[in-house]
Design a protein around this motif. Structure first.
Motif, PDB file in Angstrom:
ATOM      1  N   ARG A 158      67.553  -3.150 -51.002  1.00  0.00           N
ATOM      2  CA  ARG A 158      67.599  -3.262 -49.538  1.00  0.00           C
ATOM      3  C   ARG A 158      67.239  -4.692 -49.116  1.00  0.00           C
ATOM      4  O   ARG A 158      66.586  -5.430 -49.842  1.00  0.00           O
ATOM      5  CB  ARG A 158      66.712  -2.240 -48.859  1.00  0.00           C
ATOM      6  CG  ARG A 158      65.205  -2.165 -49.057  1.00  0.00           C
ATOM      7  CD  ARG A 158      64.505  -3.243 -49.680  1.00  0.00           C
ATOM      8  NE  ARG A 158      63.064  -3.108 -49.669  1.00  0.00           N
ATOM      9  CZ  ARG A 158      62.247  -4.114 -49.352  1.00  0.00           C
ATOM     10  NH1 ARG A 158      62.716  -5.300 -49.043  1.00  0.00           N
ATOM     11  NH2 ARG A 158      60.948  -3.926 -49.397  1.00  0.00           N
ATOM     12  N   ALA A 213      65.312  -6.255 -45.784  1.00  0.00           N
ATOM     13  CA  ALA A 213      64.474  -5.656 -44.734  1.00  0.00           C
ATOM     14  C   ALA A 213      63.868  -6.724 -43.821  1.00  0.00           C
ATOM     15  O   ALA A 213      62.653  -6.900 -43.774  1.00  0.00           O
ATOM     16  CB  ALA A 213      63.373  -4.825 -45.390  1.00  0.00           C
ATOM     17  N   PRO A 214      64.701  -7.444 -43.084  1.00  0.00           N
ATOM     18  CA  PRO A 214      64.158  -8.515 -42.238  1.00  0.00           C
ATOM     19  C   PRO A 214      63.446  -7.976 -40.998  1.00  0.00           C
ATOM     20  O   PRO A 214      63.710  -6.860 -40.558  1.00  0.00           O
ATOM     21  CB  PRO A 214      65.415  -9.289 -41.822  1.00  0.00           C
ATOM     22  CG  PRO A 214      66.493  -8.261 -41.829  1.00  0.00           C
ATOM     23  CD  PRO A 214      66.148  -7.296 -42.939  1.00  0.00           C
ATOM     24  N   SER A 215      62.536  -8.781 -40.472  1.00  0.00           N
ATOM     25  CA  SER A 215      61.896  -8.474 -39.189  1.00  0.00           C
ATOM     26  C   SER A 215      62.620  -9.293 -38.118  1.00  0.00           C
ATOM     27  O   SER A 215      62.748 -10.511 -38.277  1.00  0.00           O
ATOM     28  CB  SER A 215      60.420  -8.869 -39.228  1.00  0.00           C
ATOM     29  OG  SER A 215      59.785  -8.181 -40.264  1.00  0.00           O
ATOM     30  N   GLU A 235      62.877  -4.240 -39.682  1.00  0.00           N
ATOM     31  CA  GLU A 235      61.434  -3.959 -39.620  1.00  0.00           C
ATOM     32  C   GLU A 235      60.881  -4.492 -38.302  1.00  0.00           C
ATOM     33  O   GLU A 235      60.259  -5.555 -38.233  1.00  0.00           O
ATOM     34  CB  GLU A 235      60.751  -4.551 -40.853  1.00  0.00           C
ATOM     35  CG  GLU A 235      61.359  -3.976 -42.132  1.00  0.00           C
ATOM     36  CD  GLU A 235      60.428  -3.941 -43.326  1.00  0.00           C
ATOM     37  OE1 GLU A 235      59.606  -4.850 -43.475  1.00  0.00           O
ATOM     38  OE2 GLU A 235      60.534  -2.981 -44.113  1.00  0.00           O
ATOM     39  N   TYR A 248      52.972  -3.395 -41.364  1.00  0.00           N
ATOM     40  CA  TYR A 248      54.064  -3.722 -42.293  1.00  0.00           C
ATOM     41  C   TYR A 248      53.868  -3.002 -43.621  1.00  0.00           C
ATOM     42  O   TYR A 248      54.790  -2.388 -44.157  1.00  0.00           O
ATOM     43  CB  TYR A 248      54.113  -5.246 -42.494  1.00  0.00           C
ATOM     44  CG  TYR A 248      54.727  -5.661 -43.814  1.00  0.00           C
ATOM     45  CD1 TYR A 248      56.074  -5.412 -44.081  1.00  0.00           C
ATOM     46  CD2 TYR A 248      53.959  -6.257 -44.815  1.00  0.00           C
ATOM     47  CE1 TYR A 248      56.644  -5.762 -45.304  1.00  0.00           C
ATOM     48  CE2 TYR A 248      54.511  -6.604 -46.032  1.00  0.00           C
ATOM     49  CZ  TYR A 248      55.846  -6.351 -46.273  1.00  0.00           C
ATOM     50  OH  TYR A 248      56.396  -6.684 -47.484  1.00  0.00           O
ATOM     51  N   VAL A 258      56.754  -0.442 -44.798  1.00  0.00           N
ATOM     52  CA  VAL A 258      57.677  -0.898 -45.839  1.00  0.00           C
ATOM     53  C   VAL A 258      57.602   0.043 -47.041  1.00  0.00           C
ATOM     54  O   VAL A 258      58.611   0.395 -47.656  1.00  0.00           O
ATOM     55  CB  VAL A 258      57.382  -2.371 -46.231  1.00  0.00           C
ATOM     56  CG1 VAL A 258      56.157  -2.503 -47.122  1.00  0.00           C
ATOM     57  CG2 VAL A 258      58.552  -3.017 -46.925  1.00  0.00           C
ATOM     58  N   ARG A 282      62.783  -9.188 -52.979  1.00  0.00           N
ATOM     59  CA  ARG A 282      62.287  -9.931 -51.820  1.00  0.00           C
ATOM     60  C   ARG A 282      61.673 -11.226 -52.316  1.00  0.00           C
ATOM     61  O   ARG A 282      61.490 -11.422 -53.522  1.00  0.00           O
ATOM     62  CB  ARG A 282      61.270  -9.105 -51.033  1.00  0.00           C
ATOM     63  CG  ARG A 282      60.081  -8.675 -51.846  1.00  0.00           C
ATOM     64  CD  ARG A 282      59.180  -7.766 -51.017  1.00  0.00           C
ATOM     65  NE  ARG A 282      58.115  -7.217 -51.823  1.00  0.00           N
ATOM     66  CZ  ARG A 282      57.408  -6.143 -51.486  1.00  0.00           C
ATOM     67  NH1 ARG A 282      57.661  -5.500 -50.373  1.00  0.00           N
ATOM     68  NH2 ARG A 282      56.439  -5.717 -52.266  1.00  0.00           N
ATOM     69  N   LEU A 327      56.063 -12.568 -50.749  1.00  0.00           N
ATOM     70  CA  LEU A 327      55.573 -11.211 -50.485  1.00  0.00           C
ATOM     71  C   LEU A 327      55.005 -10.537 -51.732  1.00  0.00           C
ATOM     72  O   LEU A 327      54.505  -9.417 -51.674  1.00  0.00           O
ATOM     73  CB  LEU A 327      56.691 -10.347 -49.881  1.00  0.00           C
ATOM     74  CG  LEU A 327      57.063 -10.760 -48.457  1.00  0.00           C
ATOM     75  CD1 LEU A 327      58.342 -10.059 -48.013  1.00  0.00           C
ATOM     76  CD2 LEU A 327      55.930 -10.438 -47.487  1.00  0.00           C
TER      77      LEU A 327
END
Ligand code: GLU
Length: 286
Positions: free
Chosen positions: A9, A11-13, A45, A195, A199, A213, A217
């Motif tokens: 995936r 999963a940007p904010s 996100e 988060y 997540v 990612r 992170l």
């Protein structure tokens, strides 16, 4: 070890426009899935109402489409799933693993400045000194009753599970030390869930088997692994990739006004040129 059926995936904010670093992340995740005949998902996100904006969410979808980085199935939007995060918090509360924290940021800073050391969690947040963990049930009930605003923190000493590890692609087994996060916030006063909680929950419910990612992170993975253990969720493999840097060697970030994909589009750069650059930067599959 990468599982047989791969789901990855991006999963940007939606706190700003995507730049090349995001595109690299999306490209990597999609490539890992496509190379393995698996699925590539997109998740927004947008859990932090103060920082996320709908126009950035729309722009993420548009920019990925422009680059031709297509995904499988519907986009998961975190703000549409608040009840699910609430249910996770309730389960942790039922196990006695979270407590309400009334401290403001300045309360925490004041208390920390009074102590000689001011240690930090791996994500850079100051380590919480445990003030509200020590409240008596009576004090807690009074403050809740008085309508004070509160966050929910994990009681790390109670939650800690020994011997946790995860599999990092190309490296093998990595031992986890979630205790380094201390009593981390799982629901903020101004945001329904953190988060870390969302997540981890979403990777589980979406059946993500390989989390790709940025390396930035990676420290959080130790904490995510603990949340998985507490909730009995499946454990994905991880592939943290290096960050793309600009010509001065500094990492690209929204706050540094990195050149966005929109800027590139407006300057007439063809998407294929960007994809070729990403392909050249991409790590070989382990
Ligand atoms: N939403 C996070 C961010 O934009 C990334 C989450 C993840 O890939 O685990 O920084």
């Amino acid at each position: 070890m990468v599982p047989m059926s791969v789901t990855t995936r991006f999963a940007p904010s939606p706190t700003g426009y995507l730049h090349l670093g995001h595109a690299f992340s999306a490209f990597n995740a999609r490539k890992r899935a496509r190379d393995a005949g698996g699925r590539f998902l997109l998740r927004l996100e947008d859990i932090d109402p103060a920082r996320c904006r709908p126009e950035f969410a729309a722009a993420i979808v548009e920019d990925l489409n422009w680059l031709g980085l297509d995904w499988d199935g519907p986009v998961r939007v975190q703000s549409e799933h608040l009840a699910e995060y609430r249910a996770v918090l309730d389960r942790l509360a039922a196990q006695g693993l979270v407590y309400p924290c009334f401290c403001t940021r300045s309360d925490v800073m004041r208390e920390l400045s009074a102590s000689a050391a001011a240690p930090h969690a791996p994500d850079g947040a100051p380590l919480y000194p445990g003030t509200c963990r020590r409240l008596s049930p009576r004090q807690r009930a009074d403050r809740l009753g008085a309508g004070e605003r509160w966050a929910l923190r994990l009681d790390m000493a109670a939650a800690l599970r020994p011997g946790l590890f995860y599999e990092e692609a190309g490296e093998g087994r990595i031992a986890c030390h979630p205790e380094a996060f201390g009593d981390v916030v799982l629901a903020r006063k101004d945001a329904p869930a953190s988060y870390h909680l969302c997540v981890t929950h979403d990777d589980a419910v979406q059946g993500v088997t390989l989390v790709t990612r940025g390396e930035d992170l990676r420290p959080s993975t130790d904490l995510h692994r603990l949340i998985q253990a507490l909730m009995g969720w499946p454990v994905p493999a991880y592939a943290h990739h290096r960050l793309i840097v600009d010509t001065d060697g500094k990492r690209l970030a929204k706050r540094n006004r990195a050149v966005t994909l929109r800027d590139m589009r407006e300057r007439g750069i063809p998407p294929m040129e960007i994809i070729e650059r990403l392909r050249a930067e991409a790590p070989p599959a382990p």
